[in-house]
Scaffold this motif. Structure first.
Motif, mmCIF file in Angstrom:
data_model
loop_
_atom_site.group_PDB
_atom_site.id
_atom_site.type_symbol
_atom_site.label_atom_id
_atom_site.label_comp_id
_atom_site.label_asym_id
_atom_site.label_seq_id
_atom_site.Cartn_x
_atom_site.Cartn_y
_atom_site.Cartn_z
ATOM 1 N N ALA C 13 -9.543 -2.456 -8.159
ATOM 2 C CA ALA C 13 -8.369 -3.182 -7.662
ATOM 3 C C ALA C 13 -8.286 -4.593 -8.237
ATOM 4 N N GLU C 34 -3.122 3.132 0.440
ATOM 5 C CA GLU C 34 -3.278 1.735 0.801
ATOM 6 C C GLU C 34 -3.656 0.887 -0.415
ATOM 7 N N ALA C 35 -4.622 1.415 -1.188
ATOM 8 C CA ALA C 35 -5.065 0.703 -2.386
ATOM 9 C C ALA C 35 -3.907 0.562 -3.365
ATOM 10 N N LYS C 37 -0.655 0.600 -2.633
ATOM 11 C CA LYS C 37 0.372 -0.309 -2.089
ATOM 12 C C LYS C 37 0.018 -1.771 -2.385
ATOM 13 N N SER C 38 -1.259 -2.076 -2.190
ATOM 14 C CA SER C 38 -1.701 -3.446 -2.406
ATOM 15 C C SER C 38 -1.451 -3.901 -3.833
ATOM 16 N N ASP C 41 2.410 -4.260 -4.389
ATOM 17 C CA ASP C 41 2.860 -5.561 -3.861
ATOM 18 C C ASP C 41 2.644 -6.683 -4.877
ATOM 19 N N ALA C 42 1.669 -6.503 -5.730
ATOM 20 C CA ALA C 42 1.366 -7.535 -6.725
ATOM 21 C C ALA C 42 2.105 -7.308 -8.040
#
Lengths: 298, 298, 298, 298
Positions: C13, C34-35, C37-38, C41-42
């Motif tokens: 990540a 989840e990983a 999505k994070s 978002d970036a």
């Protein structure tokens, strides 16, 4: 019974021969034409693939060098599962890791077959004489089913528990064996260096708490036991590279099971050193040479 | 015969008792008044020094914790050599290093006495029952001379060779023992983790090439052998700290002899870890706890 | 550049994030929504398979837990090779065995792609800060080709030689690391037990021939180095289970290469014991607890 | 200052010479007349016993092969304590076990003298150049007292703590050294066997977490470091038998302190094997030959 036999090496060939002698019909397959011919001369039927060898059998026996071969012989396009009738049991007598056994058993089950692990001890002598010990992993029913077939090739047919436990038994026994042999080598060499007569030392250990097969039956010190490889220049017997393979299986299985194996891992390095130094084909009791470098080690 | 006996510990006391039972006259000395009293109650004569205990004897037996005690009891102002008549044989049944034996033998010889090493195996049980094994180092004549005395305390009186070889035999046997016990512990724990029934695994090893005293008579896995310490919480038996002492003697002797002892040195660390963790008084087969940390290890 | 990134774990990540920060366009895939999505978002683009993530890229980076994942992500039906254009280079930054690297490289070559091994050192801290070291195995041309991409994620981009040598470098370095850490733990604990002030001992070793990273930068004795995990209860840092994995790769590679690895195999058992006893998530310097059982080991 | 110097071996002779060069008056004693003559030629006064050498001195330095010599030189009829004035400090620079140091210190104290342990590192090169490191065990006052004398022979005079801690520091440092050297040998040989260029591997380790003196200053792989013994056929340097002696002291001290030393005990066996095979006089980095048997190991 009609049996398909895959793998006619130093162990497989005499085992298949014993099946023939016991009156079974045997289809054989091996990559070596010579090995196949020798069995055909004795009454076996040659097949040109594993698939062909198992087409109409009631039972299959595989005897192969390592896990990769077992997996491939089982699942290849012209492999066992491609040719075997449903309901037939596959007995694998190779020495491989328990995890591969379980994977193979799952694949076989999906295909409608039973996969039984039945590694052996007793060496090429036991294979020829039909006195092998088979360590069988599988259900009680499978054990009863394979027992008559194995009895044609061996003397002790031991049920070890569920699928994979045959390999576990073999690996754990050979783990002890590899350790005790190096331990006896260490103690005999130390005793010699400290000035005790090795024959006296051997006989004391053999009647005391150090007693073990590696000492009383297969002592690595030359001249103590007439029938042991140590008394014939470490020829014949159970090769260093085979012990190395089995200790590799043990330490791999330990890694898988998250168990420490301090002495096993160290013994593995000792046999590895022997092998690296060119002694891989000598009997594994030649490990004593690591401790008796400057002396005539037989 | 009139015998001086120095050292009335867990081993020495029952040994001296057996000399009394066999009809010998026994002078005893020990730093513990209680230990002396117990022997006097059984018919021994108390002496207030080693010198006094050996003043008029035909034979001396010493049974002491370590080399420093043997050397000191022999050479101190009020020690054995200060009181012993010329020509009398000193039998040392302590377990000590062969180099100290040789040094003591030289000193004794200069003094006109013979020093014979005769360490034992068989534990406190064997000492009480008079069934010990004595491993005797000394000349053939010395061996014949001490045999009748030792026969009152033991069943097997083995001649190992020249002075010091009794200790060499004991050390080398216990080197094998310490290694095989840890090796069996490793294999049994691995087998358990891989899912085989420990009873089945034990019985396979016991009839196969892994067979050894540590497996078939004293298996460290709880519940396999009813009479083994593993089946009673590792109490009684041969203490971890005693095994540690003997492996210390083995690795020291190896250093002296310039011999590698890979497995012995590693096994020593395993028993050292047990001892450091507070298990020094448990039977040495408790070493299996290092491999079965998260389970109920009996 | 347009890059496909597969594997968004603790290392992957922040590495992918640094590619974004450097201005690259990044397609990401991970089984954890989840990983993904994070990263989205970036600024990353989510893909629903490895195949989809690499459809139109100029370069692929994979960062996965073990060899089986790398092989599967590469060859699965919805894997990298199923979606990647010909001529594109695949950089695998996972730590895996050199044999798998070579096998993957062969498969990739047949498919018209280049497979470069580029395992990292520097931990999650280095991944976040973009200061990782990359050990690159591949041709000189491949190295020049991947260097700009890796430079966005790391500070030292080292060319180790042909395909697979990146892994060899990493494995061999960590073999030394695992041994020196346990060795320093052993010596610091021994010194403490013998009564020297650990701070004094540490500073002597650090200016003498025992000097090593495990002593002068990451000393396992609590309180010596403020920034080391030993000074914060062995939290953070490089987990025992990761060291265990790397020593497993080293001993496996040694078995494959027929090389003895005495100390490496023994160190592996020490970390295995820690892991079995429940300390697998502690920093690997916690191995000192094996030697300081009865003391407050921080 | 007037100094008595006992022990003019490879280390002692150049050390005594440096005392002379610094302007001290030096009485020397050694069993070798040749060694004595060489010092007398340089301005020393010959004495025909340790007792005579220390009759009127302000300070005594002993530099002897092992604990037994130190004890004997101290307590013999014609030894140091028989001739030394009360109040004079004895500096022992031999490498011996901490327990003997404490015993000698007690004896010296009873006699009205102070015994300070001050073992050295730096080898014969450092002894000649006067750049040795002295690790001093004793009170703060003793340290201040001996510092000027030691400064004539060395560059770093480190106070390690109470009596005996000088030896503890030396033993613990060399324990790490013996382990790291064998560990680097193992990793370099494995890397070579797996196909990485040893120069590349060395430089990666030296800038990574495997970094250690055994790798960056004294790498055992031939040709990597020009000034290391590995680049001149393992001649010169720190002999295998000396490392073996120091590891013997470490494992003995660990036995005494009831501490496990897994890697130290194993490393000891590796150097023992080298010594048994006739390589005891080669530099200890020659241990790499155990791993590179079939190759040209320099």
């Amino acid at each position: 019974m009609k049996i398909g036999f895959i793998g006619l090496g130093n162990m497989g060939a005499p085992m298949a021969l014993n099946l023939l002698k016991a009156g079974h019909t045997v289809n054989v397959f091996d990559l070596s034409a010579e090995a196949v011919k020798s069995l055909v001369d004795a009454g076996a039927h040659a097949a040109d693939s594993a698939k062909a060898a198992v087409a109409d059998v009631e039972c299959v026996v595989t005897m192969l060098p390592a896990a990769a071969h077992v997996r491939s012989v089982l699942t290849a396009e012209d492999g066992v599962l491609a040719g075997i009738p449903k309901g037939v049991t596959i007995i694998d007598s190779s020495t491989i890791d328990p995890a591969t056994v379980k994977a193979c058993a799952e694949i076989a089950t999906k295909h409608g077959n039973t996969f039984v692990d039945a590694p052996v001890s007793g060496g090429t002598g036991g294979a020829a004489a039909g006195t092998l010990t088979f360590m069988v992993g599988g259900s009680a029913a499978s054990y009863e089913h394979v027992k008559p077939v194995l009895s044609a090739m061996g003397k002790n047919i031991v049920h070890c528990g569920d699928t994979g436990t045959g390999q576990v038994a073999k690996i754990c026994n050979n783990l002890v064996l590899g350790i005790t042999m190096a331990g006896v080598a260490e103690a005999m060499s130390l005793g010699e260096a400290l000035g005790i007569d090795p024959k006296v030392l051997g006989s004391i250990i053999n009647t005391s708490t150090g007693r073990c097969w590696s000492s009383d039956t297969y002592n690595p010190f030359p001249g103590l036991i007439e029938t042991a490889p140590s008394s014939r220049g470490y020829t014949g017997g159970f090769g260093t590279d085979l012990m190395l393979k089995d200790l590799g299986l043990a330490t791999d299985a330990a890694k898988f099971a998250r168990q420490p194996v301090y002495l096993g891992a160290l013994a593995q390095q000792l046999y590895q050193t022997m092998s690296t130094q060119g002694a891989g084909r000598l009997d594994f009791s030649a490990v004593i040479k690591l401790y008796r470098k400057d002396r005539d080690a037989g």
